[in-house]
Structure formats: structure tokens, C-alpha cells
Design a protein around this motif. Structure first.
Motif, mmCIF file in Angstrom:
data_model
loop_
_atom_site.group_PDB
_atom_site.id
_atom_site.type_symbol
_atom_site.label_atom_id
_atom_site.label_comp_id
_atom_site.label_asym_id
_atom_site.label_seq_id
_atom_site.Cartn_x
_atom_site.Cartn_y
_atom_site.Cartn_z
ATOM 1 N N TYR A 17 0.841 -1.205 0.000
ATOM 2 C CA TYR A 17 0.000 0.000 0.000
ATOM 3 C C TYR A 17 0.874 1.251 0.000
ATOM 4 O O TYR A 17 0.704 2.160 -0.818
ATOM 5 C CB TYR A 17 -0.895 -0.049 1.238
ATOM 6 C CG TYR A 17 -1.857 1.108 1.426
ATOM 7 C CD1 TYR A 17 -2.912 1.311 0.544
ATOM 8 C CD2 TYR A 17 -1.742 1.959 2.524
ATOM 9 C CE1 TYR A 17 -3.819 2.350 0.738
ATOM 10 C CE2 TYR A 17 -2.637 2.996 2.732
ATOM 11 C CZ TYR A 17 -3.680 3.185 1.836
ATOM 12 O OH TYR A 17 -4.565 4.209 2.025
ATOM 13 N N PHE A 18 1.854 1.294 0.926
ATOM 14 C CA PHE A 18 2.753 2.445 0.996
ATOM 15 C C PHE A 18 3.676 2.500 -0.220
ATOM 16 O O PHE A 18 3.960 3.581 -0.739
ATOM 17 C CB PHE A 18 3.586 2.392 2.284
ATOM 18 C CG PHE A 18 2.838 2.805 3.515
ATOM 19 C CD1 PHE A 18 2.183 4.022 3.576
ATOM 20 C CD2 PHE A 18 2.792 1.986 4.638
ATOM 21 C CE1 PHE A 18 1.488 4.410 4.713
ATOM 22 C CE2 PHE A 18 2.107 2.360 5.776
ATOM 23 C CZ PHE A 18 1.448 3.585 5.824
ATOM 24 N N LEU A 42 5.659 5.083 -5.249
ATOM 25 C CA LEU A 42 5.960 4.970 -6.677
ATOM 26 C C LEU A 42 5.141 5.960 -7.513
ATOM 27 O O LEU A 42 5.642 6.507 -8.486
ATOM 28 C CB LEU A 42 5.672 3.544 -7.164
ATOM 29 C CG LEU A 42 6.690 2.473 -6.754
ATOM 30 C CD1 LEU A 42 6.105 1.086 -6.969
ATOM 31 C CD2 LEU A 42 7.984 2.640 -7.547
ATOM 32 N N SER A 43 3.882 6.161 -7.140
ATOM 33 C CA SER A 43 2.991 7.022 -7.929
ATOM 34 C C SER A 43 2.629 8.274 -7.141
ATOM 35 O O SER A 43 3.439 9.177 -6.984
ATOM 36 C CB SER A 43 1.736 6.253 -8.352
ATOM 37 O OG SER A 43 1.069 5.682 -7.236
ATOM 38 N N ILE A 87 4.541 5.313 -12.244
ATOM 39 C CA ILE A 87 3.101 5.423 -11.972
ATOM 40 C C ILE A 87 2.394 4.116 -12.336
ATOM 41 O O ILE A 87 1.575 3.608 -11.575
ATOM 42 C CB ILE A 87 2.491 6.614 -12.741
ATOM 43 C CG1 ILE A 87 3.057 7.937 -12.198
ATOM 44 C CG2 ILE A 87 0.962 6.615 -12.615
ATOM 45 C CD1 ILE A 87 2.587 9.164 -12.940
ATOM 46 N N THR A 88 2.742 3.562 -13.496
ATOM 47 C CA THR A 88 2.164 2.280 -13.919
ATOM 48 C C THR A 88 2.502 1.193 -12.912
ATOM 49 O O THR A 88 1.639 0.401 -12.510
ATOM 50 C CB THR A 88 2.687 1.885 -15.312
ATOM 51 O OG1 THR A 88 2.359 2.907 -16.242
ATOM 52 C CG2 THR A 88 2.070 0.573 -15.772
ATOM 53 N N LEU A 89 3.767 1.147 -12.488
ATOM 54 C CA LEU A 89 4.203 0.159 -11.509
ATOM 55 C C LEU A 89 3.476 0.366 -10.184
ATOM 56 O O LEU A 89 3.060 -0.600 -9.520
ATOM 57 C CB LEU A 89 5.716 0.263 -11.307
ATOM 58 C CG LEU A 89 6.402 -0.865 -10.523
ATOM 59 C CD1 LEU A 89 6.144 -2.218 -11.170
ATOM 60 C CD2 LEU A 89 7.900 -0.601 -10.411
ATOM 61 N N GLY A 90 3.281 1.639 -9.795
ATOM 62 C CA GLY A 90 2.568 1.956 -8.558
ATOM 63 C C GLY A 90 1.127 1.478 -8.588
ATOM 64 O O GLY A 90 0.598 0.994 -7.585
#
Length: 290
Positions: free
Chosen positions: A85-86, A91-92, A148-151
Motif C-alpha cells: 500500500y505504501f 511509486l505514484s 506510476i504504472t508500476l505503482g
């Protein structure tokens, strides 16, 4: 008296959801890894939750031996959920991480029929497709090199873990109050994460330590206690619907405190996901009516 209780319950649940939404800010405010934040958060929360349980004159021990095994499984899942979650938000952004996580209500209605061996409804499949479309709108580019995608992917995985925890908790651990159940889950999380944490005394400045204590007490133990208390006065439907405001509260707090902005594409995708979560919460309440 009933109206007073309802007002009290509404205040408690809104405050709890606001605090849950505020939890996400600490992924940006605390200069530590997601794993270390979760580890330290759980130490503080476990101590405070133990005090809450004892002050309510409950015994800390569990009723059956098998419950300790269930508590271990739930604790491992919860700490894995919190770490991801964190990490998703680091990441994003806070808003995107929370929106990705809030796919869990729809995951629940899609998975529960498989667990309970009941028929999956077409409306739930449609909800699942709507959420999938909302998540796709959040993704800036289909490339794992994009943070962002990875997040978003990590946030959806966090939602899967949370879904698994909720289903297992509902099936095997409902004999215990919220603070009592969360005490064991945070305690297990501390033990499970101990070998991997790498916090040094240099990391724990006065500022960082203060934020960890604030996160553990005000944004972990307190909202769980408030949430449990609100359930005494309000219906499960009301509590569920108010819970759907969590991404909204989180995004507003991130805007005010962190200055995080939302793109129009994120707003549209997030609105689809949250609206579907609200719809499924209402549908679930109707099905569970006696």
C-alpha cells in the motif's frame, strides 16, 4: 436518543475514514522505505491496541488454539498489504495509490461467490469490467519502467491482499473486536517484518519518530477503535458507503498538505472505480438483508 446515537456513529465513522485516508500521506512524509514504515507503525499500533483491549476489560489471549494460527496468517497478509500500500504511493501518488487500492470492494464481490460456492451475478461481472476500465484510465503508459504504472500494479496487488484478509477474517475471526483482532495482526506483522527491516538509529530523527508515533496512534489504532464503535450505532450499509469516501478524503488531504494535483484522466478513472465500489456496497447490503 436514537438520533443522538446515529449522529455520534456518523461522526465516528467519518472521522475514522478521514484518518484512514490520511494514513496514505505518511508514505510521502516519512523518509523511510514502505517496509520500514510498516514495521515501525505496527510496533506503535500493537502497543496502543493492547492498551485499548485491556482498558475495555477484555483478555488479550484468544479463545481457541486454532485462532492463533489464523491470527498469524491474517497478520502476514495485513503486513504485506500495508507494505505494498505504501510502496504503491511512493511509486505514484497518494491519490492514484488509494484509487488503485479501492478496487478491493469489487474484488470481494467477485471472489466471495467462489469461496462460498454461490453463483456469480452478471451485475458483479459488469462491475469488475467497469473497475478494470477505470484502472486502465489511470495508467499513463503500458510500461513497467514508468513508476506510476508500476505503482498502480502494486496498489491493485495490495487490494488483492486486503480482499483476502477481509474474506478470511469474516470467515474465521469475527468473534473478536476490531482492536483485539488488529492487536494480533500488528503484533504478527512486527515479528514477520523483523528480519527484513533495516532501520538505524540515524534514521529515527525526532521528526521521523514523531511522525511514526502519530501514524501508529492517531492514524492506525484510533480509526480502528472509532470504526468498531460506529458499527454499534450504524448499519453495515451506512458504514460501507461512508468508507467509499476514503479515496476522496485522501486525495483532498494530499492536495492540501502535499500539493499533489490530479489529472482529468485520473479523476475520470478514479470516479468510475469509487462509483462502482459504492454501487457494489449497496448491492451487497440488499443481498444480505434478512
Amino acid at each position: 436518543m436514537s438520533n443522538t446515537n446515529n449522529r455520534t456513529g456518523l461522526i465516528e465513522v467519518h472521522l475514522a475514514v478521514l484518518l484512514f485516508g490520511g494514513t496514505a500521506l505518511f508514505s510521502k512524509l516519512i523518509p523511510l522505505s514502505a517496509l520500514n514504515i510498516t514495521f515501525l507503525r505496527c510496533i506503535v499500533a500493537a502497543v496502543v491496541l493492547a492498551i485499548l483491549v485491556k482498558s475495555s476489560k477484555q483478555v488479550l489471549s484468544l479463545k481457541h488454539k486454532k485462532d492463533y494460527f489464523i491470527a498469524i496468517i491474517l497478520g502476514v497478509i495485513v503486513c504485506s498489504h500495508w507494505v505494498t500500500y505504501f510502496a504503491s504511493m511512493q511509486l505514484s501518488s497518494v491519490a492514484i495509490g488509494m484509487i488503485a487500492f479501492f478496487t478491493y470492494p469489487v474484488m470481494t464481490v467477485l471472489i466471495e461467490p467462489l469461496i462460498n460456492k454461490t453463483q456469480l451475478k452478471w451485475v458483479d461481472i459488469f462491475s469488475g469490467l467497469a473497475v478494470l476500465f477505470g484502472v486502465i484510465l489511470l495508467i499513463p503508459e503500458p510500461n513497467l519502467d514508468n513508476d506510476i504504472t508500476l505503482g498502480i500494479i502494486v496498489g491493485v496487488f495490495s487490494a488483492m491482499l486486503f480482499t483476502a484478509r477481509n474474506i478470511l477474517h469474516k470467515k474465521y475471526f469475527t468473534d473478536y473486536s476490531g482492536p483485539h483482532a488488529m492487536f494480533y495482526q500488528t503484533l504478527v506483522a512486527v515479528i514477520f517484518l523483523l528480519p527484513w527491516q533495516d532501520v538505524s538509529t540515524d534514521d529515527l530523527t525526532l521528526h521521523t519518530s514523531g511522525l511514526i508515533i502519530l501514524l501508529g496512534i492517531v492514524f492506525t489504532a484510533a480509526p480502528h477503535a472509532l470504526f468498531t464503535s460506529a458499527l454499534r450505532y450504524l448499519s453495515a450499509k451506512t458504514v460501507g458507503l461512508v468508507s467509499c469516501l476514503q479515496p476522496f478524503y485522501g486525495a483532498v488531504l494530499a492536495l492540501i498538505i502535499l500539493g499533489e494535483q490530479l489529472s482529468m484522466q485520473t479523476l475520470i478513472g478514479g470516479s468510475i472505480i469509487v462509483a462502482t465500489a459504492i454501487f457494489e456496497t449497496q448491492q451487497n447490503h440488499k443481498r444480505n438483508k434478512p
